[in-house]
Design an enzyme around this catalytic site. Sequence first.
Site, PDB file in Angstrom:
ATOM      1  N   LYS A 202       0.880  -1.098   0.001  1.00  0.00           N
ATOM      2  CA  LYS A 202      -0.140   0.157   0.078  1.00  0.00           C
ATOM      3  C   LYS A 202       0.876   1.294  -0.072  1.00  0.00           C
ATOM      4  O   LYS A 202       0.517   2.179  -0.721  1.00  0.00           O
ATOM      5  CB  LYS A 202      -0.928  -0.120   1.325  1.00  0.00           C
ATOM      6  CG  LYS A 202      -1.640   1.214   1.501  1.00  0.00           C
ATOM      7  CD  LYS A 202      -2.855   1.609   0.359  1.00  0.00           C
ATOM      8  CE  LYS A 202      -3.199   3.086   0.559  1.00  0.00           C
ATOM      9  NZ  LYS A 202      -4.220   3.438  -0.447  1.00  0.00           N
ATOM     10  N   CYS A 256      -3.889  10.508   0.843  1.00  0.00           N
ATOM     11  CA  CYS A 256      -2.788   9.360   0.484  1.00  0.00           C
ATOM     12  C   CYS A 256      -1.399   9.780   0.089  1.00  0.00           C
ATOM     13  O   CYS A 256      -0.542   9.508   0.846  1.00  0.00           O
ATOM     14  CB  CYS A 256      -3.478   8.291  -0.282  1.00  0.00           C
ATOM     15  SG  CYS A 256      -4.828   7.674   0.455  1.00  0.00           S
TER      16      CYS A 256
HETATM   17  N1  LIG Z   1     -10.020   8.412   1.582  1.00  0.00           N
HETATM   18  C1  LIG Z   1      -9.417   7.785   0.777  1.00  0.00           C
HETATM   19  O1  LIG Z   1      -9.378   8.081  -0.423  1.00  0.00           O
HETATM   20  C2  LIG Z   1      -8.544   6.528   1.223  1.00  0.00           C
HETATM   21  C3  LIG Z   1      -8.097   5.568   0.530  1.00  0.00           C
HETATM   22  C4  LIG Z   1      -7.178   4.487   0.874  1.00  0.00           C
HETATM   23  C5  LIG Z   1      -6.903   4.325   2.017  1.00  0.00           C
HETATM   24  N2  LIG Z   1      -7.554   5.300   3.142  1.00  0.00           N
HETATM   25  C6  LIG Z   1      -7.214   5.247   4.293  1.00  0.00           C
HETATM   26  O2  LIG Z   1      -8.269   4.824   5.134  1.00  0.00           O
HETATM   27  C7  LIG Z   1      -8.184   5.154   6.455  1.00  0.00           C
HETATM   28  C8  LIG Z   1      -9.538   5.944   6.748  1.00  0.00           C
HETATM   29  O3  LIG Z   1      -9.532   7.123   5.869  1.00  0.00           O
HETATM   30  P1  LIG Z   1     -10.887   7.972   5.523  1.00  0.00           P
HETATM   31  O4  LIG Z   1     -10.726   8.847   4.357  1.00  0.00           O
HETATM   32  O5  LIG Z   1     -12.071   7.123   5.393  1.00  0.00           O
HETATM   33  O6  LIG Z   1     -11.173   8.934   6.757  1.00  0.00           O
HETATM   34  P2  LIG Z   1     -12.099   9.939   7.445  1.00  0.00           P
HETATM   35  O7  LIG Z   1     -11.659  10.799   8.226  1.00  0.00           O
HETATM   36  O8  LIG Z   1     -13.066  10.362   6.324  1.00  0.00           O
HETATM   37  O9  LIG Z   1     -13.124   8.990   8.435  1.00  0.00           O
HETATM   38  C9  LIG Z   1     -12.531   8.534   9.695  1.00  0.00           C
HETATM   39  C10 LIG Z   1     -13.819   8.141  10.453  1.00  0.00           C
HETATM   40  O10 LIG Z   1     -13.275   7.476  11.515  1.00  0.00           O
HETATM   41  C11 LIG Z   1     -13.878   8.066  12.828  1.00  0.00           C
HETATM   42  N3  LIG Z   1     -13.122   7.653  13.874  1.00  0.00           N
HETATM   43  C12 LIG Z   1     -11.931   8.218  14.220  1.00  0.00           C
HETATM   44  N4  LIG Z   1     -11.525   7.535  15.526  1.00  0.00           N
HETATM   45  C13 LIG Z   1     -12.504   6.445  15.599  1.00  0.00           C
HETATM   46  C14 LIG Z   1     -12.534   5.234  16.529  1.00  0.00           C
HETATM   47  N5  LIG Z   1     -11.509   5.052  17.325  1.00  0.00           N
HETATM   48  N6  LIG Z   1     -13.515   4.508  16.500  1.00  0.00           N
HETATM   49  C15 LIG Z   1     -14.528   4.639  15.574  1.00  0.00           C
HETATM   50  N7  LIG Z   1     -14.476   5.769  14.787  1.00  0.00           N
HETATM   51  C16 LIG Z   1     -13.395   6.609  14.842  1.00  0.00           C
HETATM   52  C17 LIG Z   1     -13.891   9.666  12.419  1.00  0.00           C
HETATM   53  O11 LIG Z   1     -15.091  10.104  13.377  1.00  0.00           O
HETATM   54  C18 LIG Z   1     -14.105   9.503  10.968  1.00  0.00           C
HETATM   55  O12 LIG Z   1     -15.889   9.466  10.936  1.00  0.00           O
HETATM   56  C19 LIG Z   1      -7.161   6.228   6.745  1.00  0.00           C
HETATM   57  O13 LIG Z   1      -6.044   5.372   7.116  1.00  0.00           O
HETATM   58  C20 LIG Z   1      -6.670   6.265   5.309  1.00  0.00           C
HETATM   59  O14 LIG Z   1      -5.177   6.656   4.862  1.00  0.00           O
HETATM   60  C21 LIG Z   1      -8.414   6.425   2.522  1.00  0.00           C
END
Ligand SMILES: NC(=O)c1ccc[n+]([C@@H]2O[C@H](COP(=O)([O-])OP(=O)(O)OC[C@H]3O[C@@H](n4cnc5c(N)ncnc54)[C@H](O)[C@@H]3O)[C@@H](O)[C@H]2O)c1
Length: 403
Positions: A202, A256
């Site tokens: 990743k 990312c």
């Molecule tokens: N957005 C993308 O395009 C993408 C793509 C690949 C990977 N990722 C990875 O996926 C992960 C999540 O990213 P995202 O974009 O969905 O983040 P985001 O900020 O959109 O959402 C994360 C959610 O998690 C919640 N949260 C935080 N701590 C928590 C806990 N302890 N328990 C329950 N909920 C909790 C927050 O309130 C939020 O609603 C990250 O590691 C990111 O790097 C994101």
Amino acid sequence: MLPRVTILGLGYIGLPTAALLASRGFRVQGVDSNPAVLARLASGRAHIAEPEVEALLERGLRTGLLTLHAEPPPAEVFLIAVPTPLGPDHAPVLEHVFAAARALAPALAEENLVLLESTSPIGATARVAALLGALRPDLSALHVAYGPERVLPGRILTELTENDRVAGGLTPEATRRAVDFYRLFVRGAVLGADAATAEMVKLAENAFRDVNIAFANELSLIAEAQGIDVWRVIALANRHPRVNILRPGPGVGGHCIAVDPWFLAAAAPEAARLIPAARAVDAAKRAHVIARAAALAEAGERLICLGLAFKADVDDLRESPALAIATALARRFPGQVVAVEPHLAAPPEGLAAPLLTLEQAFAAPGAVLLLTDHAAFARIPRAWLEGRAVIDTRGLFRDEETE
Ligand SMILES: NC(=O)c1ccc[n+]([C@@H]2O[C@H](COP(=O)([O-])OP(=O)(O)OC[C@H]3O[C@@H](n4cnc5c(N)ncnc54)[C@H](O)[C@@H]3O)[C@@H](O)[C@H]2O)c1
């Protein structure tokens, strides 16, 4: 029978995954630590702008296949999709992941599968497993694996099912279970690996894009210094059968590409030379765009910043170079900068510039700084640009040359 799935973190990754799984007949229990997020979702409204997610959310809630919770309920599969931001000194912050693991530990039962989907540094899956093992020493068969996401914002629901993906367990059995789970809804190939390999895959993907975009940006700086059109250079170089140069821009953004390379470099700082250099090139390109626009502002020009999102046709401002550049210019030249961002209703916090429509922005003289290649900007009549200084960081206003 399909497993019950508890998803922790209902953001850009967790919410579309929850909504999609519910639409496929899974019983999905969505958990978020932010009560405002839960309240909004409970009313059937998505808090992220992503095509079709709201319709699936609403359907999942109506059918009862998707339920929302403040604490994780028991399930067969637990999926962690919480943020993994960069801390000071570019060190990965795993606090949210550990908090999620602590929250789900009481709900665990024998033979459960815990999947970490948050982008994580190498070794994070093993640390989650160690934490769960310490919290639940009564469980002898817990399967922990890493299942990184590679979806593109704007196409998340499609890519969740169509993309090939990698699933890496801490044991061969955990890998097998993770692969079997993803195969229940992924049409692309699901490839097994060990957890550390999957973690590195990743990070390597995003570092690849960062390093190669930095190369394109470095070319753009060299070409500009030489008075050469970099877009023409790239188009012609890419006719080589083994060359594929990416597109320059004002810098990379998003959650990312601007972040993950640091996670990889952190694994062996003494070996990582190219990755930090790419990050430095990115910063230099942003500074260069600011300097060019500042020169126009110092000569008295009003600056029309086109685009604040980090990429075309989305509203995502995370790590956006466009927003950073517009913010810096507005701070330095108060009253001289306006912004156009068709995907936003109001200027983001911290941007001391009015948000105008295209028509309003072009109603008065001013230099044009194209920062995001939104489709709406490609349709700007060329006559509107005549007589104005134009800094086109994306090559959007070039008339493609035909061979
Ligand atoms: N957005 C993308 O395009 C993408 C793509 C690949 C990977 N990722 C990875 O996926 C992960 C999540 O990213 P995202 O974009 O969905 O983040 P985001 O900020 O959109 O959402 C994360 C959610 O998690 C919640 N949260 C935080 N701590 C928590 C806990 N302890 N328990 C329950 N909920 C909790 C927050 O309130 C939020 O609603 C990250 O590691 C990111 O790097 C994101």
